[in-house]
Scaffold this motif. Sequence first.
Motif, short mmCIF file in Angstrom:
data_model
loop_
_atom_site.label_atom_id
_atom_site.label_comp_id
_atom_site.label_asym_id
_atom_site.label_seq_id
_atom_site.Cartn_x
_atom_site.Cartn_y
_atom_site.Cartn_z
N ALA A 1 16.21 19.41 3.97
CA ALA A 1 15.02 19.65 4.79
C ALA A 1 15.42 20.10 6.19
O ALA A 1 14.84 21.05 6.74
CB ALA A 1 14.18 18.37 4.86
N ILE A 2 16.41 19.45 6.75
CA ILE A 2 16.80 19.77 8.13
C ILE A 2 17.42 21.15 8.20
O ILE A 2 17.17 21.93 9.11
CB ILE A 2 17.71 18.64 8.68
CG1 ILE A 2 16.88 17.35 8.80
CG2 ILE A 2 18.33 19.03 10.02
CD1 ILE A 2 17.66 16.11 9.10
N LYS A 3 18.22 21.47 7.20
CA LYS A 3 18.83 22.82 7.15
C LYS A 3 17.73 23.89 7.03
O LYS A 3 17.88 25.00 7.52
CB LYS A 3 19.78 22.88 5.95
CG LYS A 3 20.57 24.14 5.80
CD LYS A 3 21.82 24.13 6.64
CE LYS A 3 22.58 25.44 6.51
NZ LYS A 3 23.58 25.61 7.55
N MET A 4 16.62 23.55 6.36
CA MET A 4 15.52 24.51 6.21
C MET A 4 14.68 24.59 7.48
O MET A 4 13.74 25.38 7.54
CB MET A 4 14.62 24.09 5.04
CG MET A 4 15.28 24.27 3.70
SD MET A 4 14.25 23.62 2.37
CE MET A 4 12.98 24.88 2.28
N GLY A 5 14.98 23.74 8.46
CA GLY A 5 14.26 23.80 9.73
C GLY A 5 13.03 22.90 9.77
O GLY A 5 12.07 23.17 10.51
N ALA A 6 13.03 21.83 8.99
CA ALA A 6 11.85 20.95 8.93
C ALA A 6 11.54 20.36 10.31
O ALA A 6 12.44 20.03 11.08
CB ALA A 6 12.09 19.83 7.93
N THR A 7 10.25 20.23 10.58
CA THR A 7 9.82 19.58 11.82
C THR A 7 9.52 18.11 11.53
O THR A 7 9.42 17.70 10.36
CB THR A 7 8.53 20.23 12.36
OG1 THR A 7 7.51 20.07 11.35
CG2 THR A 7 8.72 21.70 12.67
N LYS A 8 9.31 17.36 12.60
CA LYS A 8 8.95 15.95 12.42
C LYS A 8 7.63 15.88 11.64
O LYS A 8 7.45 14.99 10.79
CB LYS A 8 8.81 15.28 13.80
CG LYS A 8 8.34 13.83 13.74
CD LYS A 8 9.37 12.93 13.10
CE LYS A 8 9.02 11.46 13.22
NZ LYS A 8 7.82 11.03 12.54
N GLU A 9 6.73 16.83 11.88
CA GLU A 9 5.44 16.81 11.19
C GLU A 9 5.62 17.10 9.70
O GLU A 9 4.87 16.58 8.87
CB GLU A 9 4.47 17.81 11.85
CG GLU A 9 3.91 17.33 13.20
CD GLU A 9 4.98 17.12 14.28
OE1 GLU A 9 5.94 17.92 14.35
OE2 GLU A 9 4.88 16.14 15.04
N ASP A 10 6.62 17.91 9.35
CA ASP A 10 6.92 18.13 7.91
C ASP A 10 7.37 16.80 7.28
O ASP A 10 6.98 16.47 6.16
CB ASP A 10 8.03 19.17 7.73
CG ASP A 10 7.58 20.57 8.11
OD1 ASP A 10 6.41 20.89 7.86
OD2 ASP A 10 8.41 21.34 8.64
#
Length: 452
Positions: free
Chosen positions: A418-427
């Motif tokens: 998720a983090i590698k995909m650029g997830a935000t805190k809201e995601d």
Amino acid sequence: MTFDYDLFVIGGGSGGVRAARLAASEGGARVALAEEYRMGGTCVIRGCVPKKLMVFASAYAPAMVDARAYGWDVTAGGFDWSVFRAKLDAELDRLEAAYTTNLQKAGVQIFNARAVLEDAHTVTLSSGERLTAKHILIATGGRPFVPERDGSDLVITSNDIFKLDELPRSILIVGGGYIACEFACILHGLGVQVTQMYRGAQILRGFDEEARGHVAEEMRARGMNLHVGTDVLDLRAQNGGVWVKSTDGREAVYDKVMYATGRRPNTDGLGLAAAGVTLGRWGQVQVDDYSQTSVPSIFAVGDVTDRMNLTPVAIREAAAFVETVFKGTPTRPDHDLVASAVFTQPELGSVGMTEEAAREREPIDVYCTSFRAMQTLFAGRPDRVMMKLIVSQATRKVLGCHIVADHAGEMIQLAAIAIKMGATKEDFDRTVAVHPTMAEELVTMKTPVRAG
Ligand code: FAD
């Protein structure tokens, strides 16, 4: 000019084996590989694999105590190192054979010999052969580094631990990096009395500070004698063990002393400098973004380049090298947002920026929780879990995630996607929790504990 091979790989570890196999099977290259010790390299023979098997072995002791708390009528007998060692040796033999077979199947010619460079296209082997190749890949890895001092011949390193004839009753582990901490936990779990000394202020330098502190506290709570800000002053053989005097005035005799005080690239006597390859301060091979050295025909991947010393990274660097040189697609290995785990008890899983690094770069919100997990709480253990997210205030992207918990290594692998995909805190927040798990806390942290 004609060469004996398109590629000659020096070193049959994680990086070398992958590069040789892909270059031969997918790149259509004529490939040879020299390995001076055992096929598979550090990861398979004296690193990740035997270590993780020891982690599993050591985890049964607390599991049996917990089992009693859950109502099982079990009593832990002793741990028989000789039984484990025999199985471990057999497993490493099996893996070594599998690596060799896979290389042979791909058409790679294997030399069980030490290779050194003669010039930009020539290697000489300890068996006497002299061979030429259009490209040479240096994948010789690294080795434990023990500072030179009186008594340093009395100490063992991580290389020796898997080969012990019997487990020591007591051990002093010197060092604060992940290898030192992992072996402190492993040996403690196997019933060895463990003392660990590290001269720095906190173990696990480079990881998130709050996570480092949490691991240190958990290690102490589980009975390891961890002393930071402490170094060895003097070492002498005594009564079959090693007498140690340390900077805090402590004097004690240990059955064994293990130094885990860093690693150095395996470049000594390799002929690199004479061939014109630029080396760094510690002997690491200097490479560009495509793993090419200062000599155009010579490339290097893995620990010998001292970029990010992890098996999956060496493998990615090897694959990128093959894409670049043999498949016509210049490819840079991606060193960004690489997740990793420290297999202490509890484990530390990490991806992305530490709070300290992120704070230096931009304004952040820090979400952090520490709690007692259901499983261990029920068993009456005081262990605490820690979960932490570092979030950019500007973009709301999750910049870093740090987990201290049993199985944190498994959890961080998934968070890393998720983090590698650029997830935000809201995601993260939109993701419905899996209940009841420890990991659900990652998607239910509502309020930042601080901003910075
Ligand atoms: P290596 O795997 O070290 O292979 C280099 C090979 O080259 C060796 O087999 C060596 O014998 C051979 N060689 C050297 N010189 C010559 C020569 N002149 N001629 C012929 N052969 C030569 N990484 C993780 O990702 N996860 C972990 O949990 C983990 N745990 C670890 C635990 C320990 C105790 C250690 C020591 C390391 C651990 N690592 C871990 C790191 C990981 O093992 C390395 O990053 C990885 O093995 C690097 O691969 P490599 O191909 O660069 O080198």
